[in-house]
Design a protein around this motif. Structure first.
Motif, PDB file in Angstrom:
ATOM      1  N   MET A 110       0.846  -1.192   0.000  1.00 27.21           N
ATOM      2  CA  MET A 110       0.000   0.000   0.000  1.00 27.21           C
ATOM      3  C   MET A 110       0.882   1.244   0.000  1.00 27.21           C
ATOM      4  N   PRO A 111       0.709   2.177  -0.936  1.00 25.94           N
ATOM      5  CA  PRO A 111       1.494   3.414  -0.929  1.00 25.94           C
ATOM      6  C   PRO A 111       1.331   4.165   0.380  1.00 25.94           C
ATOM      7  N   ALA A 112       2.368   4.940   0.741  1.00 31.47           N
ATOM      8  CA  ALA A 112       2.359   5.640   2.019  1.00 31.47           C
ATOM      9  C   ALA A 112       1.159   6.569   2.156  1.00 31.47           C
ATOM     10  N   SER A 113       0.797   7.257   1.066  1.00 31.97           N
ATOM     11  CA  SER A 113      -0.329   8.188   1.136  1.00 31.97           C
ATOM     12  C   SER A 113      -1.642   7.449   1.369  1.00 31.97           C
ATOM     13  N   ALA A 114      -1.792   6.291   0.719  1.00 25.60           N
ATOM     14  CA  ALA A 114      -3.004   5.493   0.901  1.00 25.60           C
ATOM     15  C   ALA A 114      -3.063   4.919   2.311  1.00 25.60           C
ATOM     16  N   LYS A 115      -1.914   4.505   2.834  1.00 32.66           N
ATOM     17  CA  LYS A 115      -1.867   3.972   4.197  1.00 32.66           C
ATOM     18  C   LYS A 115      -2.255   5.054   5.204  1.00 32.66           C
ATOM     19  N   GLN A 116      -1.738   6.271   5.006  1.00 33.56           N
ATOM     20  CA  GLN A 116      -2.073   7.363   5.910  1.00 33.56           C
ATOM     21  C   GLN A 116      -3.556   7.686   5.852  1.00 33.56           C
ATOM     22  N   LEU A 117      -4.126   7.699   4.663  1.00 36.83           N
ATOM     23  CA  LEU A 117      -5.555   7.979   4.527  1.00 36.83           C
ATOM     24  C   LEU A 117      -6.377   6.904   5.213  1.00 36.83           C
ATOM     25  N   ALA A 118      -5.987   5.633   5.021  1.00 38.45           N
ATOM     26  CA  ALA A 118      -6.713   4.527   5.661  1.00 38.45           C
ATOM     27  C   ALA A 118      -6.637   4.633   7.178  1.00 38.45           C
ATOM     28  N   LEU A 119      -5.468   4.993   7.704  1.00 41.06           N
ATOM     29  CA  LEU A 119      -5.322   5.100   9.152  1.00 41.06           C
ATOM     30  C   LEU A 119      -6.066   6.318   9.692  1.00 41.06           C
ATOM     31  N   ASP A 120      -6.036   7.428   8.965  1.00 41.77           N
ATOM     32  CA  ASP A 120      -6.806   8.611   9.379  1.00 41.77           C
ATOM     33  C   ASP A 120      -8.284   8.272   9.500  1.00 41.77           C
ATOM     34  N   ARG A 121      -8.817   7.572   8.514  1.00 37.67           N
ATOM     35  CA  ARG A 121     -10.232   7.205   8.540  1.00 37.67           C
ATOM     36  C   ARG A 121     -10.516   6.216   9.665  1.00 37.67           C
ATOM     37  N   HIS A 122      -9.589   5.292   9.884  1.00 39.13           N
ATOM     38  CA  HIS A 122      -9.751   4.312  10.964  1.00 39.13           C
ATOM     39  C   HIS A 122      -9.848   5.020  12.322  1.00 39.13           C
ATOM     40  N   VAL A 123      -8.914   5.939  12.592  1.00 39.32           N
ATOM     41  CA  VAL A 123      -8.909   6.636  13.885  1.00 39.32           C
ATOM     42  C   VAL A 123     -10.166   7.488  14.046  1.00 39.32           C
ATOM     43  N   ALA A 124     -10.625   8.089  12.960  1.00 47.96           N
ATOM     44  CA  ALA A 124     -11.859   8.883  13.023  1.00 47.96           C
ATOM     45  C   ALA A 124     -13.050   8.012  13.417  1.00 47.96           C
ATOM     46  N   ARG A 125     -13.107   6.788  12.907  1.00 51.92           N
ATOM     47  CA  ARG A 125     -14.176   5.863  13.297  1.00 51.92           C
ATOM     48  C   ARG A 125     -13.997   5.393  14.734  1.00 51.92           C
ATOM     49  N   LEU A 126     -12.754   5.112  15.099  1.00 55.72           N
ATOM     50  CA  LEU A 126     -12.445   4.615  16.434  1.00 55.72           C
ATOM     51  C   LEU A 126     -12.940   5.570  17.520  1.00 55.72           C
ATOM     52  N   VAL A 127     -12.644   6.844  17.388  1.00 56.07           N
ATOM     53  CA  VAL A 127     -12.992   7.779  18.470  1.00 56.07           C
ATOM     54  C   VAL A 127     -14.496   8.008  18.576  1.00 56.07           C
ATOM     55  N   ARG A 128     -15.248   7.564  17.577  1.00 53.68           N
ATOM     56  CA  ARG A 128     -16.713   7.670  17.640  1.00 53.68           C
ATOM     57  C   ARG A 128     -17.360   6.404  18.199  1.00 53.68           C
ATOM     58  N   CYS A 129     -16.555   5.382  18.497  1.00 49.63           N
ATOM     59  CA  CYS A 129     -17.099   4.091  18.931  1.00 49.63           C
ATOM     60  C   CYS A 129     -17.812   4.219  20.279  1.00 49.63           C
ATOM     61  N   ARG A 130     -18.975   3.568  20.370  1.00 47.45           N
ATOM     62  CA  ARG A 130     -19.740   3.537  21.619  1.00 47.45           C
ATOM     63  C   ARG A 130     -20.298   2.128  21.839  1.00 47.45           C
ATOM     64  N   ARG A 131     -19.514   1.099  21.551  1.00 45.47           N
ATOM     65  CA  ARG A 131     -19.996  -0.278  21.600  1.00 45.47           C
ATOM     66  C   ARG A 131     -20.231  -0.796  23.017  1.00 45.47           C
ATOM     67  N   CYS A 132     -19.519  -0.265  24.001  1.00 43.20           N
ATOM     68  CA  CYS A 132     -19.512  -0.868  25.337  1.00 43.20           C
ATOM     69  C   CYS A 132     -20.153   0.072  26.357  1.00 43.20           C
ATOM     70  N   PRO A 133     -21.408  -0.167  26.735  1.00 46.97           N
ATOM     71  CA  PRO A 133     -22.121   0.770  27.609  1.00 46.97           C
ATOM     72  C   PRO A 133     -21.563   0.862  29.024  1.00 46.97           C
ATOM     73  N   ARG A 134     -20.796  -0.152  29.477  1.00 46.43           N
ATOM     74  CA  ARG A 134     -20.273  -0.106  30.845  1.00 46.43           C
ATOM     75  C   ARG A 134     -18.991   0.721  30.959  1.00 46.43           C
ATOM     76  N   MET A 135     -18.395   1.050  29.826  1.00 46.00           N
ATOM     77  CA  MET A 135     -17.183   1.866  29.861  1.00 46.00           C
ATOM     78  C   MET A 135     -17.511   3.277  30.361  1.00 46.00           C
ATOM     79  N   LYS A 136     -16.541   3.900  31.020  1.00 48.23           N
ATOM     80  CA  LYS A 136     -16.767   5.186  31.669  1.00 48.23           C
ATOM     81  C   LYS A 136     -16.190   6.374  30.897  1.00 48.23           C
ATOM     82  N   SER A 137     -15.737   6.141  29.680  1.00 47.23           N
ATOM     83  CA  SER A 137     -15.230   7.244  28.869  1.00 47.23           C
ATOM     84  C   SER A 137     -15.434   6.913  27.402  1.00 47.23           C
TER      85      SER A 137
END
Length: 218
Positions: free
Chosen positions: A1-28
């Motif tokens: 995977m080219p470096a630019s494509a890898k960075q874009l994929a990781l940017d999108r991954h982190v953006a999805r990650l910080v929106r995750c709300r899968r676990c209701p017992r978590m405190k943050s």
């Protein structure tokens, strides 16, 4: 995977990650170290109570100890480690406190819920070296009944059909004296020397100095 494509994929991954709300017992909400493209991943257990506010992993006492290890053995200060190594965790949210007052250990369903984030990160980054920190993180890759059986070893491991080197570390929490007394103190030093001399870490240092990386195989 080219470096630019890898960075874009990781940017999108982190953006999805910080929106995750899968676990209701978590405190943050999830804590992320940012979309750092790296061939080295550091896997923690879960954020503590201060990390969500400070908005970065290993932001308090345990982090101070961890970064001191990297400074001593690898010549990398906290800024260098955070800017060149991808930080992940078994669970990305603060689990809250247990009845005894210690940080609650994430439940098996919470670990399963969060595992897809780590799997996707390994697929994107294809790391040459993964550093799991603490028993819970180590156990996501290999059996870990006793720390002295795994700390100080470099192990070939795989996940999501990707093969990499695994160099486990004990958790730097002040709650455990394991890394301060024999045999833990000596095994920690052995593990950190292995990390310092690993080709992926050596290449990080060359990139920081503006030199061309020389190691291409794991």
């Amino acid at each position: 995977m080219p470096a630019s494509a890898k960075q874009l994929a990781l940017d999108r991954h982190v953006a999805r990650l910080v929106r995750c709300r899968r676990c209701p017992r978590m405190k943050s909400t999830p804590v992320s170290g940012g979309a750092v493209i790296s061939e080295v991943m550091l896997i923690g257990q879960a954020p503590g109570p201060r990390e969500p506010t400070l908005k970065r992993p290993f932001a308090h006492t345990a982090g101070q100890t961890l970064f001191r290890w990297f400074e001593q053995f690898c010549g990398m200060n906290e800024a260098a480690v955070r800017s060149t190594i991808y930080f992940a965790a078994v669970c990305r949210c603060f689990p809250g406190k247990s009845p005894g007052g210690t940080d609650r250990v994430p439940a098996p369903d919470e670990i399963r819920n969060c595992s897809s984030w780590m799997n996707e990160e390994i697929k994107i980054l294809k790391p040459r070296l993964i550093i799991p920190v603490g028993r819970l993180a180590i156990a996501q890759f290999i059996e870990c009944t006793k720390l002295e059986q795994v700390i100080g070893r470099k192990i070939r491991a795989s996940r999501t059909e990707h093969v990499f080197d695994l160099i486990p570390l004990p958790h730097p929490s002040g709650a455990s004296p394991w890394h301060k007394i024999p045999p833990g103190k000596q095994l920690l030093a052995k593990a950190m020397r292995q990390i310092a001399h690993h080709p992926a870490i050596v290449d990080l240092g060359r990139r920081r100095r503006g030199l061309t990386p020389i190691a291409r195989s794991p």
